[in-house]
Design a protein around this motif. Structure first.
Motif, mmCIF file in Angstrom:
data_model
loop_
_atom_site.group_PDB
_atom_site.id
_atom_site.type_symbol
_atom_site.label_atom_id
_atom_site.label_comp_id
_atom_site.label_asym_id
_atom_site.label_seq_id
_atom_site.Cartn_x
_atom_site.Cartn_y
_atom_site.Cartn_z
ATOM 1 N N SER A 139 49.327 29.528 6.237
ATOM 2 C CA SER A 139 47.975 29.401 6.190
ATOM 3 C C SER A 139 47.763 28.609 4.889
ATOM 4 O O SER A 139 47.050 27.487 4.906
ATOM 5 N N THR A 140 48.064 28.956 3.676
ATOM 6 C CA THR A 140 47.968 28.199 2.409
ATOM 7 C C THR A 140 48.582 26.886 2.573
ATOM 8 O O THR A 140 48.005 25.931 1.889
ATOM 9 N N ALA A 141 49.617 26.682 3.276
ATOM 10 C CA ALA A 141 50.070 25.384 3.147
ATOM 11 C C ALA A 141 49.417 24.454 4.088
ATOM 12 O O ALA A 141 48.911 23.135 3.548
ATOM 13 N N SER A 142 48.670 24.944 5.024
ATOM 14 C CA SER A 142 47.767 24.130 5.737
ATOM 15 C C SER A 142 46.462 23.903 5.046
ATOM 16 O O SER A 142 45.721 23.046 5.399
ATOM 17 N N TRP A 143 45.980 24.805 3.968
ATOM 18 C CA TRP A 143 44.913 24.712 3.425
ATOM 19 C C TRP A 143 44.748 23.277 2.356
ATOM 20 O O TRP A 143 43.817 22.902 2.017
ATOM 21 N N VAL A 144 45.894 23.098 1.854
ATOM 22 C CA VAL A 144 46.081 22.215 0.792
ATOM 23 C C VAL A 144 45.486 20.864 1.195
ATOM 24 O O VAL A 144 44.956 20.264 0.526
ATOM 25 N N ASP A 145 45.567 20.387 2.393
ATOM 26 C CA ASP A 145 44.929 19.011 2.703
ATOM 27 C C ASP A 145 43.845 19.429 3.972
ATOM 28 O O ASP A 145 43.527 18.423 4.620
ATOM 29 N N SER A 146 43.281 20.564 3.814
ATOM 30 C CA SER A 146 42.173 20.740 4.740
ATOM 31 C C SER A 146 40.804 20.214 4.320
ATOM 32 O O SER A 146 40.641 20.787 3.025
ATOM 33 N N PRO A 147 40.151 19.494 4.854
ATOM 34 C CA PRO A 147 38.795 18.945 4.447
ATOM 35 C C PRO A 147 37.880 20.100 4.402
ATOM 36 O O PRO A 147 37.045 20.262 3.523
ATOM 37 N N GLU A 148 37.800 21.059 5.430
ATOM 38 C CA GLU A 148 36.998 22.221 5.521
ATOM 39 C C GLU A 148 37.144 23.107 4.192
ATOM 40 O O GLU A 148 36.460 23.630 3.672
ATOM 41 N N MET A 149 38.521 23.585 3.977
ATOM 42 C CA MET A 149 38.665 24.316 2.645
ATOM 43 C C MET A 149 38.599 23.620 1.495
ATOM 44 O O MET A 149 37.777 24.304 0.446
ATOM 45 N N ALA A 150 38.732 22.249 1.319
ATOM 46 C CA ALA A 150 38.314 21.509 0.230
ATOM 47 C C ALA A 150 36.600 21.643 -0.145
ATOM 48 O O ALA A 150 36.357 21.840 -1.166
ATOM 49 N N THR A 151 35.942 21.714 1.100
ATOM 50 C CA THR A 151 34.523 21.875 0.976
ATOM 51 C C THR A 151 34.189 23.406 0.396
ATOM 52 O O THR A 151 33.205 23.332 -0.486
ATOM 53 N N MET A 152 34.889 24.320 0.844
ATOM 54 C CA MET A 152 34.709 25.890 0.404
ATOM 55 C C MET A 152 35.342 25.759 -1.087
ATOM 56 O O MET A 152 34.501 26.432 -1.968
ATOM 57 N N TRP A 153 36.532 25.103 -1.329
ATOM 58 C CA TRP A 153 36.829 25.591 -2.914
ATOM 59 C C TRP A 153 35.930 24.682 -3.896
ATOM 60 O O TRP A 153 35.486 25.212 -4.918
ATOM 61 N N LYS A 154 35.507 23.502 -3.377
ATOM 62 C CA LYS A 154 34.779 22.661 -4.232
ATOM 63 C C LYS A 154 33.242 23.219 -4.586
ATOM 64 O O LYS A 154 32.575 23.539 -5.229
ATOM 65 N N GLY A 155 32.868 23.713 -3.290
ATOM 66 C CA GLY A 155 31.560 24.509 -3.292
ATOM 67 C C GLY A 155 31.474 25.734 -4.284
ATOM 68 O O GLY A 155 30.425 26.051 -4.765
ATOM 69 N N ALA A 156 32.543 26.485 -4.190
ATOM 70 C CA ALA A 156 32.590 27.543 -4.797
ATOM 71 C C ALA A 156 32.582 26.999 -6.374
ATOM 72 O O ALA A 156 31.866 27.849 -7.252
ATOM 73 N N ALA A 157 33.063 26.171 -6.990
ATOM 74 C CA ALA A 157 33.036 25.688 -8.164
ATOM 75 C C ALA A 157 31.553 25.321 -8.458
ATOM 76 O O ALA A 157 31.016 25.620 -9.625
ATOM 77 N N GLU A 158 31.003 24.711 -7.497
ATOM 78 C CA GLU A 158 29.434 24.193 -7.795
ATOM 79 C C GLU A 158 28.631 25.559 -8.014
ATOM 80 O O GLU A 158 27.636 25.398 -8.577
#
Length: 313
Positions: A149-168
């Motif tokens: 799962s984590t390997a697929s997250w690295v380039d996932s746009p949806e996961m990027a939204t979540m990780w960037k959102g958490a920072a915000e």
């Protein structure tokens, strides 16, 4: 009636001023004696046997509920005697993305609970969902992390939204990870350095009964990222899996030396910590009483201040 001593009578104004001074003095005395903040348990699950009011997710039935009940009142019977007065609730898996029971508990005990929710990171409006949950006392999001799962997250746009959102939003990404996920987690931390990350339960290093040095090396690599933290928790499940858990001391010491105590936080992982001969008291005692390499300052961070900084606001 006059005073025979010749001394003037105290005026009402003077009496009121004197009374105010006494009250202020008493207030200051109480402030000095104010109770020191208690400990924070950074990882607990709760649930109710009332599955009518709080239905289980479609992939679960009541057989998954072991024990059958672990409500806030049942939790408090363990936590309060040990001086724990604040608790981070972790959304229980068998409710899936329905966080209602946890949110209701936070609303009922707003001074006691904060939450880590589970959401569908692929659903539309994720950032709005995260903002809304923040207002309800949710300060993090749980993700289940294995190597695939984590390997697929690295380039996932949806996961990027979540990780960037958490920072915000100032919320944390909380990873229940297997050791084999750590290399990909390192890539994610590098890609999203502004995101606060919490690794649950030592990344489950030692669940096999043996603490593998290579796994611990990979966990320690995450210390490079200042916003990454580790929960020293779930002692019942790691190493020898028996109180007083002293075999976990060397791993805790290395993490303290690598991350610093201000990036480690203790947690019980109740209710599982109070089963099969394990106890809540034994869990907190490992950090509070048993490890002589931990300073008083280390303990203050691990037992309260780190969780307060990361998961309590």
């Amino acid at each position: 009636m006059s005073q025979s001593s010749g001394q003037p009578l105290l005026s009402r104004r003077h009496l009121l001023q004197a009374g105010a001074a006494v009250a202020a003095s008493a207030s200051l005395g109480l402030a000095k004696e104010e109770k020191k903040p208690g400990y924070i348990d950074a990882h607990v699950h709760i649930w109710t046997p009332d599955t009518s009011a709080y239905p289980l997710g479609k992939h679960y039935d009541k057989s998954a509920m072991k024990p059958a009940s672990f409500t806030p009142d049942e939790l408090f019977a363990y936590s309060r005697p040990e001086g724990v007065d604040r608790i981070v609730l972790i959304q229980m898996s068998f409710y899936e993305t329905d966080n209602k029971y946890m949110l209701d508990a936070i609303e009922k005990y707003p001074d006691t609970f904060r939450g880590v929710a589970i959401i569908d990171h692929e659903a539309p409006g994720v950032l709005e969902t995260m903002r809304g949950l923040k207002e309800q006392g949710v300060n993090g999001y749980r993700l289940y992390a294995d190597a695939k799962s984590t390997a697929s997250w690295v380039d996932s746009p949806e996961m990027a939204t979540m990780w960037k959102g958490a920072a915000e939003t100032g919320q944390a990404i909380c990873l229940l990870s297997n050791p084999d996920a750590l290399p990909s987690i390192e890539k994610l931390c590098k890609k999203f350095p502004e995101t606060t990350v919490v690794i649950d339960h030592f990344s489950r290093i030692g669940v096999s009964g043996t603490i593998q040095g290579s796994d611990l090396d990979n966990l320690c690599k995450l210390a490079t990222f200042p916003k990454t933290h580790v929960k020293t928790s779930a002692f019942y499940a790691l190493g020898k899996k028996k109180p007083p858990y002293l075999d976990l001391g060397p791993m805790i010491r290395r993490l303290r030396d690598t991350f610093g105590a201000d990036r480690l936080m203790w947690a019980s992982d109740c209710p599982y910590q109070v089963e099969k001969g394990n106890t809540y008291a034994a869990s907190i005692a490992l950090i509070r009483d048993k490890l002589d390499f931990l300073t008083d300052v280390d303990k203050e961070w691990m037992l309260r201040k780190t969780a307060e900084k990361v998961l309590w606001s």
